[in-house]
Write an enzyme that holds these catalytic residues in place. Structure first.
Site, PDB file in Angstrom:
ATOM      1  N   VAL A 170       0.871  -1.179   0.000  1.00  0.00           N
ATOM      2  CA  VAL A 170       0.000   0.000   0.000  1.00  0.00           C
ATOM      3  C   VAL A 170       0.907   1.227   0.000  1.00  0.00           C
ATOM      4  CG1 VAL A 170      -1.696   1.261   1.380  1.00  0.00           C
ATOM      5  CG2 VAL A 170      -1.829  -1.229   1.234  1.00  0.00           C
ATOM      6  N   CYS A 171       0.722   2.128  -0.957  1.00  0.00           N
ATOM      7  CA  CYS A 171       1.585   3.307  -1.072  1.00  0.00           C
ATOM      8  C   CYS A 171       1.506   4.139   0.211  1.00  0.00           C
ATOM      9  CB  CYS A 171       1.192   4.168  -2.260  1.00  0.00           C
ATOM     10  SG  CYS A 171       2.149   5.697  -2.341  1.00  0.00           S
ATOM     11  N   ILE A 172       2.664   4.336   0.816  1.00  0.00           N
ATOM     12  CA  ILE A 172       2.682   4.977   2.137  1.00  0.00           C
ATOM     13  C   ILE A 172       2.214   6.438   2.088  1.00  0.00           C
ATOM     14  CG2 ILE A 172       5.181   5.448   1.972  1.00  0.00           C
ATOM     15  CD1 ILE A 172       5.247   5.010   5.055  1.00  0.00           C
TER      16      ILE A 172
END
Lengths: 132, 114
Positions: free
Chosen positions: A77-79
């Site tokens: 999940v893109c931080i």
């Protein structure tokens, strides 16, 4: 063949996580591999374990978790996108002094570099958004 | 080469910024990346934009060559249907017709359209 799957749009307000999951199942069933699944933009909400849709409705978080456990998938999940939208793990919750975390165990936070790296290692990159 | 397609208007959410972030992530890792603006995405290129509260896209676009992103394309038909002329948009954007867009997409290894 190796594929990277990218999802851009949120569960509930779009069907992107569902279509991506159906593709992933078919891809694996055909004997191919998945290098990484990357949730970007609104799709980061897929990582929120705090969502509780009615039982007879599609649960994107849970279904991706099941597939990931079964096939040992790397769900990233893109931080940066996740922090903006309130999807957060224990470490980030402490760092930003937030009252709770909600990222599911089957998911991890990572940077866009991990998407780039995965696409360079894959034969195909298949993305799922609002427009498909 | 990777192609990032921008088709959403500016200042309507995170879309424009997150598309740019994706482009930068590729160039940081030495992968060539181009941007294509179609549909309502062409509004992002307007020269005269002065957002009151959001980060200015114009500043971001101006910085792109520093990051190695030199190819910006805009679809001619998308401009025409919106009454936007080439003098309305920022410099260094190549105007191409929809047939050329098709060829560009077909010849690109990775295509992203958030």
């Amino acid at each position: 063949m190796k594929a990277t799957i990218v999802v851009y749009s949120a569960p509930i307000t779009s069907r992107a996580p569902f279509h991506a999951l159906e593709f992933a199942r078919a891809w694996l069933a055909a004997g191919h591999q998945i290098e990484r699944v990357f949730f970007y933009a609104d799709a980061v909400l897929t990582g929120a374990a705090s969502a509780a849709p009615p039982r007879d409705e599609f649960d994107a978080h849970q279904q991706w978790e099941l597939l990931a456990c079964k096939h040992d998938l790397d769900l990233v999940v893109c931080i940066a996108a996740a922090l903006r939208r309130g999807v957060i793990n224990n470490d980030e919750a402490k760092r930003f002094q937030r009252p709770a975390y909600n990222l599911g165990n089957a998911y991890r936070l990572g940077g866009l570099g991990e998407l780039v790296e995965a696409t360079l290692m894959s034969d195909r990159t298949v993305s799922f958004g609002r427009h498909i | 080469m990777q192609l990032i397609i921008q088709r959403q208007p500016p200042y309507s959410g995170q879309n424009a910024y997150e598309s740019l972030d994706l482009a930068l992530a590729y160039t940081v890792m030495d992968v060539e990346c181009a941007l294509l603006f179609i549909d309502d995405g062409v509004w992002q290129l307007l020269r005269s934009q002065a957002p009151a509260t959001q980060k200015s896209l114009i500043k971001n676009f101006a910085a792109l060559p520093l990051y190695g992103i030199e190819k910006l394309y805009v679809e001619r038909e998308s401009l025409l249907t919106r009454g936007i002329t080439t003098s309305d948009i920022i410099d260094n954007v190549e105007v191409i017709d929809s047939e050329a867009c098709r060829e560009l997409i077909a010849s690109t290894r990775g295509v992203f359209a958030l």
